[in-house]
Design a protein around this motif. Sequence first.
Motif, PDB file in Angstrom:
ATOM      1  N   LEU A 184      -4.535  -7.681   4.195  1.00  0.00           N
ATOM      2  CA  LEU A 184      -5.374  -8.792   4.414  1.00  0.00           C
ATOM      3  C   LEU A 184      -6.004  -9.345   3.443  1.00  0.00           C
ATOM      4  O   LEU A 184      -6.875 -10.512   3.408  1.00  0.00           O
ATOM      5  CB  LEU A 184      -6.184  -8.409   5.434  1.00  0.00           C
ATOM      6  N   ARG A 185      -6.475  -8.784   2.155  1.00  0.00           N
ATOM      7  CA  ARG A 185      -7.236  -9.072   1.085  1.00  0.00           C
ATOM      8  C   ARG A 185      -6.440  -9.993   0.567  1.00  0.00           C
ATOM      9  O   ARG A 185      -6.631 -10.938  -0.214  1.00  0.00           O
ATOM     10  CB  ARG A 185      -7.371  -7.775   0.013  1.00  0.00           C
ATOM     11  N   LEU A 186      -5.054  -9.751   0.342  1.00  0.00           N
ATOM     12  CA  LEU A 186      -3.957 -10.499  -0.166  1.00  0.00           C
ATOM     13  C   LEU A 186      -3.689 -11.985   0.464  1.00  0.00           C
ATOM     14  O   LEU A 186      -3.552 -12.926   0.238  1.00  0.00           O
ATOM     15  CB  LEU A 186      -2.776  -9.926  -0.463  1.00  0.00           C
ATOM     16  N   ASP A 187      -3.589 -11.661   2.005  1.00  0.00           N
ATOM     17  CA  ASP A 187      -3.572 -13.016   2.933  1.00  0.00           C
ATOM     18  C   ASP A 187      -4.211 -12.680   4.122  1.00  0.00           C
ATOM     19  O   ASP A 187      -3.831 -11.987   5.122  1.00  0.00           O
ATOM     20  CB  ASP A 187      -2.045 -12.649   3.169  1.00  0.00           C
ATOM     21  N   PRO A 188      -5.468 -13.340   4.256  1.00  0.00           N
ATOM     22  CA  PRO A 188      -6.553 -13.041   5.094  1.00  0.00           C
ATOM     23  C   PRO A 188      -5.934 -13.088   6.513  1.00  0.00           C
ATOM     24  O   PRO A 188      -6.627 -12.788   7.748  1.00  0.00           O
ATOM     25  CB  PRO A 188      -7.730 -13.814   4.803  1.00  0.00           C
ATOM     26  N   LYS A 189      -5.070 -14.174   6.815  1.00  0.00           N
ATOM     27  CA  LYS A 189      -4.727 -14.479   8.157  1.00  0.00           C
ATOM     28  C   LYS A 189      -3.146 -13.961   8.549  1.00  0.00           C
ATOM     29  O   LYS A 189      -2.513 -14.039   9.482  1.00  0.00           O
ATOM     30  CB  LYS A 189      -4.586 -16.019   8.646  1.00  0.00           C
ATOM     31  N   ASN A 190      -2.737 -12.715   7.929  1.00  0.00           N
ATOM     32  CA  ASN A 190      -1.462 -12.043   8.278  1.00  0.00           C
ATOM     33  C   ASN A 190      -1.631 -11.397   9.663  1.00  0.00           C
ATOM     34  O   ASN A 190      -2.118 -10.573   9.562  1.00  0.00           O
ATOM     35  CB  ASN A 190      -1.073 -11.303   6.941  1.00  0.00           C
ATOM     36  N   VAL A 191      -0.643 -11.912  10.532  1.00  0.00           N
ATOM     37  CA  VAL A 191      -0.509 -11.739  11.749  1.00  0.00           C
ATOM     38  C   VAL A 191      -0.191 -10.218  11.913  1.00  0.00           C
ATOM     39  O   VAL A 191      -0.627  -9.348  12.545  1.00  0.00           O
ATOM     40  CB  VAL A 191       0.286 -12.520  12.378  1.00  0.00           C
ATOM     41  N   LYS A 192       0.947  -9.733  11.059  1.00  0.00           N
ATOM     42  CA  LYS A 192       1.493  -8.285  11.066  1.00  0.00           C
ATOM     43  C   LYS A 192       0.148  -7.362  10.906  1.00  0.00           C
ATOM     44  O   LYS A 192      -0.094  -6.290  11.354  1.00  0.00           O
ATOM     45  CB  LYS A 192       2.543  -8.072  10.292  1.00  0.00           C
ATOM     46  N   ALA A 193      -0.317  -7.661   9.584  1.00  0.00           N
ATOM     47  CA  ALA A 193      -1.403  -7.003   9.052  1.00  0.00           C
ATOM     48  C   ALA A 193      -2.686  -6.629  10.258  1.00  0.00           C
ATOM     49  O   ALA A 193      -3.026  -5.390  10.451  1.00  0.00           O
ATOM     50  CB  ALA A 193      -2.033  -7.471   7.886  1.00  0.00           C
ATOM     51  N   LEU A 194      -3.141  -7.663  10.795  1.00  0.00           N
ATOM     52  CA  LEU A 194      -4.161  -7.733  11.951  1.00  0.00           C
ATOM     53  C   LEU A 194      -3.343  -6.907  13.061  1.00  0.00           C
ATOM     54  O   LEU A 194      -4.460  -6.232  13.774  1.00  0.00           O
ATOM     55  CB  LEU A 194      -4.480  -9.079  12.318  1.00  0.00           C
ATOM     56  N   TYR A 195      -2.449  -7.241  13.447  1.00  0.00           N
ATOM     57  CA  TYR A 195      -1.796  -6.213  14.575  1.00  0.00           C
ATOM     58  C   TYR A 195      -1.696  -4.678  14.370  1.00  0.00           C
ATOM     59  O   TYR A 195      -2.260  -3.965  15.196  1.00  0.00           O
ATOM     60  CB  TYR A 195      -0.513  -6.940  15.077  1.00  0.00           C
ATOM     61  N   ARG A 196      -1.274  -4.689  13.185  1.00  0.00           N
ATOM     62  CA  ARG A 196      -0.836  -3.112  12.925  1.00  0.00           C
ATOM     63  C   ARG A 196      -2.052  -2.500  12.684  1.00  0.00           C
ATOM     64  O   ARG A 196      -2.587  -1.311  13.104  1.00  0.00           O
ATOM     65  CB  ARG A 196       0.031  -2.930  11.695  1.00  0.00           C
ATOM     66  N   ARG A 197      -3.208  -2.953  11.991  1.00  0.00           N
ATOM     67  CA  ARG A 197      -4.601  -2.582  11.927  1.00  0.00           C
ATOM     68  C   ARG A 197      -5.353  -2.238  13.207  1.00  0.00           C
ATOM     69  O   ARG A 197      -5.805  -1.246  13.541  1.00  0.00           O
ATOM     70  CB  ARG A 197      -5.503  -3.350  10.842  1.00  0.00           C
ATOM     71  N   ALA A 198      -5.083  -3.225  14.047  1.00  0.00           N
ATOM     72  CA  ALA A 198      -5.501  -3.099  15.437  1.00  0.00           C
ATOM     73  C   ALA A 198      -5.082  -1.875  16.164  1.00  0.00           C
ATOM     74  O   ALA A 198      -5.689  -1.246  16.986  1.00  0.00           O
ATOM     75  CB  ALA A 198      -5.443  -4.368  16.269  1.00  0.00           C
ATOM     76  N   GLN A 199      -3.624  -1.766  15.873  1.00  0.00           N
ATOM     77  CA  GLN A 199      -2.930  -0.575  16.657  1.00  0.00           C
ATOM     78  C   GLN A 199      -3.665   0.772  15.952  1.00  0.00           C
ATOM     79  O   GLN A 199      -3.845   1.591  16.819  1.00  0.00           O
ATOM     80  CB  GLN A 199      -1.460  -0.490  16.404  1.00  0.00           C
ATOM     81  N   ALA A 200      -3.850   0.986  14.520  1.00  0.00           N
ATOM     82  CA  ALA A 200      -4.059   2.210  14.183  1.00  0.00           C
ATOM     83  C   ALA A 200      -5.601   2.350  14.532  1.00  0.00           C
ATOM     84  O   ALA A 200      -5.979   3.561  14.706  1.00  0.00           O
ATOM     85  CB  ALA A 200      -4.083   1.781  12.691  1.00  0.00           C
ATOM     86  N   LEU A 201      -6.441   1.261  14.387  1.00  0.00           N
ATOM     87  CA  LEU A 201      -7.909   1.418  14.865  1.00  0.00           C
ATOM     88  C   LEU A 201      -7.949   1.871  16.411  1.00  0.00           C
ATOM     89  O   LEU A 201      -8.739   2.738  16.747  1.00  0.00           O
ATOM     90  CB  LEU A 201      -8.678   0.143  14.724  1.00  0.00           C
ATOM     91  N   LYS A 202      -6.994   1.417  17.092  1.00  0.00           N
ATOM     92  CA  LYS A 202      -6.948   1.777  18.592  1.00  0.00           C
ATOM     93  C   LYS A 202      -6.862   3.439  18.533  1.00  0.00           C
ATOM     94  O   LYS A 202      -7.624   3.899  19.461  1.00  0.00           O
ATOM     95  CB  LYS A 202      -5.865   1.280  19.315  1.00  0.00           C
ATOM     96  N   GLU A 203      -6.061   3.926  17.944  1.00  0.00           N
ATOM     97  CA  GLU A 203      -5.457   5.342  17.865  1.00  0.00           C
ATOM     98  C   GLU A 203      -6.701   6.223  17.246  1.00  0.00           C
ATOM     99  O   GLU A 203      -7.082   7.330  17.788  1.00  0.00           O
ATOM    100  CB  GLU A 203      -4.340   5.349  17.138  1.00  0.00           C
ATOM    101  N   LEU A 204      -7.437   5.624  16.413  1.00  0.00           N
ATOM    102  CA  LEU A 204      -8.544   6.131  15.880  1.00  0.00           C
ATOM    103  C   LEU A 204      -9.962   6.015  16.721  1.00  0.00           C
ATOM    104  O   LEU A 204     -10.915   6.374  16.278  1.00  0.00           O
ATOM    105  CB  LEU A 204      -8.783   5.488  14.396  1.00  0.00           C
ATOM    106  N   LYS A 205      -9.647   5.293  17.984  1.00  0.00           N
ATOM    107  CA  LYS A 205     -10.767   5.168  18.825  1.00  0.00           C
ATOM    108  C   LYS A 205     -11.775   4.144  18.393  1.00  0.00           C
ATOM    109  O   LYS A 205     -12.713   4.285  18.901  1.00  0.00           O
ATOM    110  CB  LYS A 205     -11.241   6.427  19.708  1.00  0.00           C
ATOM    111  N   ASP A 206     -11.763   3.285  17.465  1.00  0.00           N
ATOM    112  CA  ASP A 206     -12.588   2.430  16.937  1.00  0.00           C
ATOM    113  C   ASP A 206     -12.184   0.924  17.644  1.00  0.00           C
ATOM    114  O   ASP A 206     -11.640   0.320  16.990  1.00  0.00           O
ATOM    115  CB  ASP A 206     -12.400   2.004  15.465  1.00  0.00           C
ATOM    116  N   TYR A 207     -12.559   0.882  19.152  1.00  0.00           N
ATOM    117  CA  TYR A 207     -12.069   0.017  19.718  1.00  0.00           C
ATOM    118  C   TYR A 207     -12.641  -1.552  19.516  1.00  0.00           C
ATOM    119  O   TYR A 207     -11.906  -2.427  19.653  1.00  0.00           O
ATOM    120  CB  TYR A 207     -12.275   0.256  21.283  1.00  0.00           C
ATOM    121  N   LYS A 208     -13.943  -1.201  19.252  1.00  0.00           N
ATOM    122  CA  LYS A 208     -14.594  -2.576  18.718  1.00  0.00           C
ATOM    123  C   LYS A 208     -13.906  -3.325  17.752  1.00  0.00           C
ATOM    124  O   LYS A 208     -13.488  -4.658  17.719  1.00  0.00           O
ATOM    125  CB  LYS A 208     -15.902  -2.241  18.313  1.00  0.00           C
TER     126      LYS A 208
END
Length: 303
Positions: free
Chosen positions: A250-274
């Motif tokens: 996302l530093r390289l491409d701030p609107k990258n859909v795959k990066a946003l989705y996969r980070r959201a998945q990882a954050l969910k698993e880390l229980k950082d829901y916000k």
Amino acid sequence: MAASPSASASALRRAGNEEFRRGQYGPAAALYTRALALLEAAGEAAAEERSVLLANRAACHLKDGACRLCVADCSGALELVPFGIKPLLRRAAAYEALERYQLAYVDYKTVLQVDCSIQAAHDGVNRMTKALLERDGVNWRQKLPPIPTVPVSAQTRWSVPSAGAPRANTPPATAPQGGPDQTAAGTERARTLKEEGNELVKKGNHKKAVEKYSESLKLNQECATYTNRALCYLTLKQYKEAVQDCTEALRLDPKNVKALYRRAQALKELKDYKSSIADIKSLLKTEPKNTAALRLLQELNRA
């Protein structure tokens, strides 16, 4: 007596080439920018020199993974001097990294009209053909933008040798000695390693794929390589590493859909829901009907 803008710009360009050779892409880009500023006042008379400097700065952006900036500089170089091989190849590589395969295909095909012996362009056409066939099916050619017709004058003007041929034939205006061209082999190797990683993912060998992507990223920081490695880390349940890779993407491409989705998945698993919800909402601004993202948002709202 003060040096002319052209002489001062040439000195800055040589200094930029030296920084580039040392892997200092940011300082090299800054020197090319200073040289461009000196030449701005010279206007059309300095068109070729400005085109070279833009193409060189584009190579810095490509190495740093700033693909959109690379595209902009290459387009600027081509406006000044149409059908230059180096800006066409660099823009194609940037489009490819941004997964804009149709535009990359057009640039690679244009290069081959200028000089059919450029192996990197043949390889690029083959990769884009495969990617477009997989993504758009057998009718992929119908969706292509028009490929420009290269005039004969441009074909004879750019006498660029194929890999391994003597550099003496290269027009000095387009190939400053020891500059960004030396990294072409590294970029090609990075791409090969990424493709090897992709094949390992298809076979389910995510651990080995991580190794290939890591080797590739040492040679060339590319958004798609980070998001691919993040997918592997998700599968391997290495969620913190997945977050890190998506953040780099996302530093390289701030609107990258795959990066946003996969980070959201990882954050969910880390229980950082916000933070996970924030990523999904950012994604939905770009793709409001993304069904996977909408489904994940529902799950997060229930969490």
